[in-house]
Scaffold this motif. Structure first.
Motif, PDB file in Angstrom:
ATOM      1  N   LEU A 206      30.369  47.725  31.781  1.00 24.66           N
ATOM      2  CA  LEU A 206      30.810  47.317  33.111  1.00 24.66           C
ATOM      3  C   LEU A 206      32.221  47.837  33.401  1.00 24.66           C
ATOM      4  CD1 LEU A 206      29.468  45.622  35.353  1.00 24.66           C
ATOM      5  CD2 LEU A 206      30.746  43.645  34.512  1.00 24.66           C
ATOM      6  N   ALA A 207      33.102  47.748  32.398  1.00 24.30           N
ATOM      7  CA  ALA A 207      34.475  48.228  32.569  1.00 24.30           C
ATOM      8  C   ALA A 207      34.500  49.741  32.793  1.00 24.30           C
ATOM      9  CB  ALA A 207      35.316  47.854  31.347  1.00 24.30           C
ATOM     10  N   GLN A 208      33.669  50.462  32.075  1.00 23.10           N
ATOM     11  CA  GLN A 208      33.626  51.913  32.258  1.00 23.10           C
ATOM     12  C   GLN A 208      33.010  52.282  33.599  1.00 23.10           C
ATOM     13  OE1 GLN A 208      31.505  53.197  28.735  1.00 23.10           O
ATOM     14  NE2 GLN A 208      33.423  53.544  27.609  1.00 23.10           N
ATOM     15  N   GLU A 209      31.999  51.515  34.028  1.00 22.16           N
ATOM     16  CA  GLU A 209      31.343  51.803  35.301  1.00 22.16           C
ATOM     17  C   GLU A 209      32.326  51.712  36.454  1.00 22.16           C
ATOM     18  OE1 GLU A 209      27.745  50.007  38.134  1.00 22.16           O
ATOM     19  OE2 GLU A 209      28.050  49.240  36.091  1.00 22.16           O
ATOM     20  N   TYR A 210      33.261  50.755  36.375  1.00 28.56           N
ATOM     21  CA  TYR A 210      34.227  50.566  37.455  1.00 28.56           C
ATOM     22  C   TYR A 210      35.598  51.150  37.120  1.00 28.56           C
ATOM     23  CZ  TYR A 210      30.759  47.672  39.695  1.00 28.56           C
ATOM     24  OH  TYR A 210      29.600  47.246  40.301  1.00 28.56           O
ATOM     25  N   ASN A 211      35.611  52.096  36.166  1.00 32.35           N
ATOM     26  CA  ASN A 211      36.811  52.885  35.876  1.00 32.35           C
ATOM     27  C   ASN A 211      38.017  52.039  35.514  1.00 32.35           C
ATOM     28  OD1 ASN A 211      35.447  55.351  36.486  1.00 32.35           O
ATOM     29  ND2 ASN A 211      35.739  54.918  38.661  1.00 32.35           N
ATOM     30  N   MET A 212      37.813  51.043  34.675  1.00 36.78           N
ATOM     31  CA  MET A 212      38.915  50.225  34.201  1.00 36.78           C
ATOM     32  C   MET A 212      39.569  50.929  33.013  1.00 36.78           C
ATOM     33  SD  MET A 212      38.952  47.538  36.151  1.00 36.78           S
ATOM     34  CE  MET A 212      38.267  48.371  37.566  1.00 36.78           C
ATOM     35  N   ALA A 213      40.775  51.438  33.193  1.00 36.99           N
ATOM     36  CA  ALA A 213      41.416  52.259  32.160  1.00 36.99           C
ATOM     37  C   ALA A 213      41.946  51.421  31.005  1.00 36.99           C
ATOM     38  CB  ALA A 213      42.546  53.073  32.782  1.00 36.99           C
ATOM     39  N   SER A 214      42.475  50.230  31.302  1.00 40.96           N
ATOM     40  CA  SER A 214      43.154  49.432  30.290  1.00 40.96           C
ATOM     41  C   SER A 214      42.161  48.671  29.421  1.00 40.96           C
ATOM     42  CB  SER A 214      44.109  48.443  30.965  1.00 40.96           C
ATOM     43  OG  SER A 214      44.642  47.545  30.018  1.00 40.96           O
ATOM     44  N   HIS A 215      42.439  48.624  28.122  1.00 44.24           N
ATOM     45  CA  HIS A 215      41.604  47.836  27.210  1.00 44.24           C
ATOM     46  C   HIS A 215      41.807  46.336  27.420  1.00 44.24           C
ATOM     47  CE1 HIS A 215      40.284  51.377  25.091  1.00 44.24           C
ATOM     48  NE2 HIS A 215      41.542  51.755  24.868  1.00 44.24           N
ATOM     49  N   ARG A 216      42.922  45.962  28.080  1.00 41.47           N
ATOM     50  CA  ARG A 216      43.113  44.534  28.377  1.00 41.47           C
ATOM     51  C   ARG A 216      41.969  44.009  29.239  1.00 41.47           C
ATOM     52  NH1 ARG A 216      48.614  46.095  29.511  1.00 41.47           N
ATOM     53  NH2 ARG A 216      50.017  45.444  27.846  1.00 41.47           N
ATOM     54  N   THR A 217      41.411  44.860  30.090  1.00 40.93           N
ATOM     55  CA  THR A 217      40.326  44.435  30.964  1.00 40.93           C
ATOM     56  C   THR A 217      39.160  43.895  30.147  1.00 40.93           C
ATOM     57  OG1 THR A 217      40.963  46.192  32.495  1.00 40.93           O
ATOM     58  CG2 THR A 217      38.826  45.150  32.857  1.00 40.93           C
ATOM     59  N   ASP A 218      38.736  44.637  29.122  1.00 42.01           N
ATOM     60  CA  ASP A 218      37.615  44.206  28.285  1.00 42.01           C
ATOM     61  C   ASP A 218      37.915  42.885  27.592  1.00 42.01           C
ATOM     62  OD1 ASP A 218      38.019  47.088  28.608  1.00 42.01           O
ATOM     63  OD2 ASP A 218      36.131  47.324  27.532  1.00 42.01           O
ATOM     64  N   LEU A 219      39.160  42.767  27.074  1.00 47.08           N
ATOM     65  CA  LEU A 219      39.512  41.551  26.341  1.00 47.08           C
ATOM     66  C   LEU A 219      39.585  40.338  27.263  1.00 47.08           C
ATOM     67  CD1 LEU A 219      42.278  43.039  24.013  1.00 47.08           C
ATOM     68  CD2 LEU A 219      39.980  42.304  23.354  1.00 47.08           C
ATOM     69  N   PHE A 220      40.230  40.501  28.424  1.00 49.44           N
ATOM     70  CA  PHE A 220      40.339  39.375  29.353  1.00 49.44           C
ATOM     71  C   PHE A 220      38.954  38.936  29.844  1.00 49.44           C
ATOM     72  CE2 PHE A 220      44.891  40.768  30.492  1.00 49.44           C
ATOM     73  CZ  PHE A 220      45.422  39.839  29.602  1.00 49.44           C
ATOM     74  N   LEU A 221      38.072  39.899  30.094  1.00 51.19           N
ATOM     75  CA  LEU A 221      36.722  39.551  30.542  1.00 51.19           C
ATOM     76  C   LEU A 221      35.955  38.838  29.431  1.00 51.19           C
ATOM     77  CD1 LEU A 221      34.607  39.585  32.715  1.00 51.19           C
ATOM     78  CD2 LEU A 221      34.035  41.942  32.110  1.00 51.19           C
ATOM     79  N   PHE A 222      36.155  39.244  28.196  1.00 49.69           N
ATOM     80  CA  PHE A 222      35.531  38.578  27.051  1.00 49.69           C
ATOM     81  C   PHE A 222      35.946  37.109  26.987  1.00 49.69           C
ATOM     82  CE2 PHE A 222      35.845  37.045  22.722  1.00 49.69           C
ATOM     83  CZ  PHE A 222      34.627  37.379  22.148  1.00 49.69           C
ATOM     84  N   TYR A 223      37.256  36.859  27.030  1.00 50.83           N
ATOM     85  CA  TYR A 223      37.750  35.481  26.925  1.00 50.83           C
ATOM     86  C   TYR A 223      37.354  34.642  28.144  1.00 50.83           C
ATOM     87  CZ  TYR A 223      40.606  37.257  23.073  1.00 50.83           C
ATOM     88  OH  TYR A 223      41.024  37.823  21.904  1.00 50.83           O
ATOM     89  N   ALA A 224      37.381  35.242  29.324  1.00 50.32           N
ATOM     90  CA  ALA A 224      37.031  34.494  30.531  1.00 50.32           C
ATOM     91  C   ALA A 224      35.559  34.081  30.517  1.00 50.32           C
ATOM     92  CB  ALA A 224      37.339  35.327  31.770  1.00 50.32           C
ATOM     93  N   ALA A 225      34.677  35.022  30.148  1.00 44.56           N
ATOM     94  CA  ALA A 225      33.246  34.700  30.101  1.00 44.56           C
ATOM     95  C   ALA A 225      32.965  33.633  29.061  1.00 44.56           C
ATOM     96  CB  ALA A 225      32.445  35.970  29.809  1.00 44.56           C
ATOM     97  N   ARG A 226      33.640  33.702  27.919  1.00 45.59           N
ATOM     98  CA  ARG A 226      33.433  32.692  26.873  1.00 45.59           C
ATOM     99  C   ARG A 226      33.906  31.321  27.332  1.00 45.59           C
ATOM    100  NH1 ARG A 226      36.542  33.140  21.174  1.00 45.59           N
ATOM    101  NH2 ARG A 226      38.256  32.621  22.599  1.00 45.59           N
ATOM    102  N   ALA A 227      35.079  31.267  27.978  1.00 43.25           N
ATOM    103  CA  ALA A 227      35.578  29.980  28.478  1.00 43.25           C
ATOM    104  C   ALA A 227      34.666  29.417  29.558  1.00 43.25           C
ATOM    105  CB  ALA A 227      37.000  30.160  29.012  1.00 43.25           C
ATOM    106  N   TYR A 228      34.122  30.296  30.403  1.00 43.50           N
ATOM    107  CA  TYR A 228      33.222  29.844  31.473  1.00 43.50           C
ATOM    108  C   TYR A 228      31.935  29.271  30.889  1.00 43.50           C
ATOM    109  CZ  TYR A 228      30.601  29.964  35.868  1.00 43.50           C
ATOM    110  OH  TYR A 228      29.860  29.622  36.970  1.00 43.50           O
ATOM    111  N   ALA A 229      31.422  29.917  29.840  1.00 44.41           N
ATOM    112  CA  ALA A 229      30.223  29.399  29.175  1.00 44.41           C
ATOM    113  C   ALA A 229      30.494  28.029  28.557  1.00 44.41           C
ATOM    114  CB  ALA A 229      29.746  30.383  28.107  1.00 44.41           C
ATOM    115  N   ALA A 230      31.675  27.858  27.945  1.00 38.96           N
ATOM    116  CA  ALA A 230      32.039  26.561  27.364  1.00 38.96           C
ATOM    117  C   ALA A 230      32.163  25.500  28.445  1.00 38.96           C
ATOM    118  CB  ALA A 230      33.337  26.696  26.580  1.00 38.96           C
ATOM    119  N   PHE A 231      32.697  25.865  29.593  1.00 40.86           N
ATOM    120  CA  PHE A 231      32.850  24.912  30.689  1.00 40.86           C
ATOM    121  C   PHE A 231      31.496  24.430  31.199  1.00 40.86           C
ATOM    122  CE2 PHE A 231      34.333  24.192  35.263  1.00 40.86           C
ATOM    123  CZ  PHE A 231      34.808  22.922  34.982  1.00 40.86           C
TER     124      PHE A 231
END
Length: 588
Positions: A206-231
């Motif tokens: 998904l990050a590559q599809e939308y041309n997200m250059a920074s690796h922070r994007t992948d990490l932040f999306l990982f943590y956000a999705a995990r927190a949302y699942a826990a919620f």
């Protein structure tokens, strides 16, 4: 009114809650116009936090010493021992640091904050708000936030009425107790939530599809999705969780409009938080990007605020709109160094004073808490034997020296533009717009504010109040038509009124007036003579403090502009002193 009473903006509420559940989500920034509730929602969120989680606000006048803390010299001298005071960052450790109007903070302060946040694990969660019209913010700082929410005021009448009703009725905190319980339960479940390998690969794709250059994007999306699942109480992260979080994480990092279909695929179990955070837009497309604010909605809104002033005075007389001609080389406006403390950050002139932050230059006798240790020791050293020193340095109050600092400051550039009919002769306005565009871009690079006053026919008007939004200034410049007489006195009078108004708001900001004209005034403001009016207004202008003048002569064969520069005690520059770049070609 409490956090749950806040009307709409459900993604904003959800983003804040997820950062309580997992601080690795990276924080949130709210970007939007004035009065849309950014700061209100942030401060209501502070009431949701448990008592053991710190909430610290960073003031706009914060210094590096107040951020990092250090020895409190005044107390230490009284006590006879080292007394340390905690800095703002230390007080926020383990909690949240809230920065209101982030883009108004000096870059030096932001560098300290975000270099601290980059530690692993981060000592605190950054939260911020910003109103883009007030000033630019480096993408380097913006990208440090995990999530970004673009907020706007509600346009529906019944929702606006609901806001008024909620603000005027006292509400209990019963709902907050239930929300706090849900957050604590989610925090307990967070470590048990699994992240299947296919979902990790989906994040990368998904990050590559939308041309997200920074690796922070992948990490932040990982943590956000995990927190949302826990919620939501699910045991593993699903595709729907990632789709829901992706717009919030990608918003600050998209160079073009990012449209993501947010689909919920949670399974048969219903969402257990609909009583608190009902998402009425489930399954709809979200379009979130910086371009949407800067070029789409934001640009149109600002255009309406300032009004279509360039067309208001056109009437039935024929006028012509010239495009900017070519690219011009521009020598920088060096304003020199002065000794006044100016609280406005920028990248142009240098200012010395007792303000902070700034580069430490020397120690001085008077100041306020910003002690220069080296200068204090040098002042105390000659008297140590007389004072009976045995093992430690003996410092008296009269030894104290304080830091004088130097920093670069921003200025207000007021461009006063002659748009009369004579500016259309030999395409003088086309060349003038080319030079002006180069000046505006220089102001953007040096973080100056800009304003524009246009005079033509029988009046003058402020077509652009002071702003840092350079694209808006260039847009206004392109729309200026030429035609009619030259009410030069009216243009200078509007400039005088604008400077005096700004002086009441920002007394220590320096103003630079750049007047672009051929000096051929032929329209008076009243019944008197044109040049008598000019003499009186010039006398008023040169009496203004913190103001410099420069006259750009668009018709060097005449003498009007040169005489005007002499009256204003300003610099005189023929338009020909700004050469076109070699690879630039003029139209037609």
């Amino acid at each position: 009114m409490n956090f749950l009473d806040f009307t709409n903006h459900e993604e904003a509420k959800l983003a804040l809650i997820l950062n309580v559940i997992d601080p690795l989500c990276g924080g949130v920034i709210f970007i939007g116009e004035r009065g849309c509730g950014k700061s209100t929602l942030m401060r209501l969120f502070a009431e949701v936090l448990p008592p053991d989680i710190p909430w610290v606000e960073l003031p706009l006048n914060a210094t590096q010493e107040s951020l990092l803390g250090g020895v409190d010299f005044e107390v230490s001298l009284r006590e006879g021992r080292k007394i340390y005071r905690k800095g703002i960052l230390a007080r926020a450790e383990g909690g949240f640091l809230y920065m209101d109007n982030l883009n108004l903070l000096p870059p030096e302060i932001l560098s300290v904050v975000f270099s601290t946040v980059s530690a692993s694990p981060p000592p605190f969660v950054p939260l911020a708000t910003m109103y883009p019209e007030e000033g630019e913010l480096s993408p380097h700082f913006l990208e440090r936030f995990g999530m970004g929410i673009f907020m706007e005021g509600l346009k529906v009448a019944n929702l606006r009425a609901e806001i008024v009703r909620k603000r005027t009725i006292c509400t209990s905190s019963v709902g907050l107790t239930g929300l706090q319980r849900l957050i604590e339960q989610a925090k307990g479940r967070l470590s048990t939530v699994t992240f299947p390998s296919p979902m990790e690969e989906y994040i990368v794709d998904l990050a590559q599809e939308y041309n997200m250059a920074s690796h922070r994007t992948d990490l932040f999306l990982f943590y956000a999705a995990r927190a949302y699942a826990a919620f939501l109480g699910t045991k593993e992260v699903q595709k729907g969780h990632i789709d829901k979080m992706a717009p919030l994480v990608f918003a600050l990092r998209s160079s073009s409009s990012v449209i993501i279909k947010a689909k919920e695929e949670i399974g048969d179990k219903p969402c257990g938080v609909t009583a608190y955070l009902e998402d009425e837009r489930q399954g709809n497309a979200y379009e979130i990007s910086l371009d949407r604010w800067c070029e789409g909605k934001g640009g149109k809104e600002l255009d309406n605020w300032f009004g279509d002033t360039t067309r208001a005075a056109v009437g039935d007389s024929p006028e012509e709109v010239f495009e900017a001609e070519g690219l011009y080389e521009l020598w920088p406006f060096f304003l020199g160094r002065d000794g006044k403390a100016r609280p406005f950050s920028g990248r142009r002139g240098k200012s010395r004073g007792l303000m902070a932050p700034g580069r430490y230059v020397k120690g001085v006798l008077t100041g306020d808490k910003d002690v220069a240790v080296d200068a204090t020791i040098r002042a105390a050293a000659p008297y140590q034997k007389r004072r009976g020193r045995k093992d430690r340095l003996l410092i008296c109050p009269e030894d104290l020296r304080y830091k004088e600092r130097e920093r670069k400051t921003g200025n207000l550039f007021i461009f006063v533009i002659d748009a009369s009919g004579s500016m259309g002769v030999h395409r003088k306005m086309a060349a003038t717009k080319g030079v002006l565009e180069a000046m505006l871009k220089d102001c953007y690079r040096r973080r100056d504010r800009v304003a524009m006053v246009v005079f033509k026919k029988d009046k003058a008007e402020v077509v652009l109040p002071p702003t840092k939004v350079t694209p808006l200034a260039i847009k206004k410049l392109q729309e200026i038509p030429t035609g009619g007489k030259t009410p030069l006195a009216a243009g200078l009078w509007e400039t005088y009124k604008l400077i005096t108004r700004e002086a009441h708001k920002r007394a220590k900001r320096k103003s630079v007036v750049v007047l672009l004209t051929d000096g051929k005034a032929n329209q008076a403001m009243g019944e008197g003579y044109v040049f008598e009016e000019l003499e009186k207004i010039c006398e008023l202008l040169i009496e203004l403090t913190e103001t410099e003048f420069m006259v750009v002569d668009t018709d060097p064969e005449g003498q009007g502009a040169a005489k005007l520069a002499f009256r204003l005690k300003g610099r005189y520059c023929p338009l020909s002193s700004f050469p076109m770049m070699k690879n630039s070609t003029s139209p037609g």
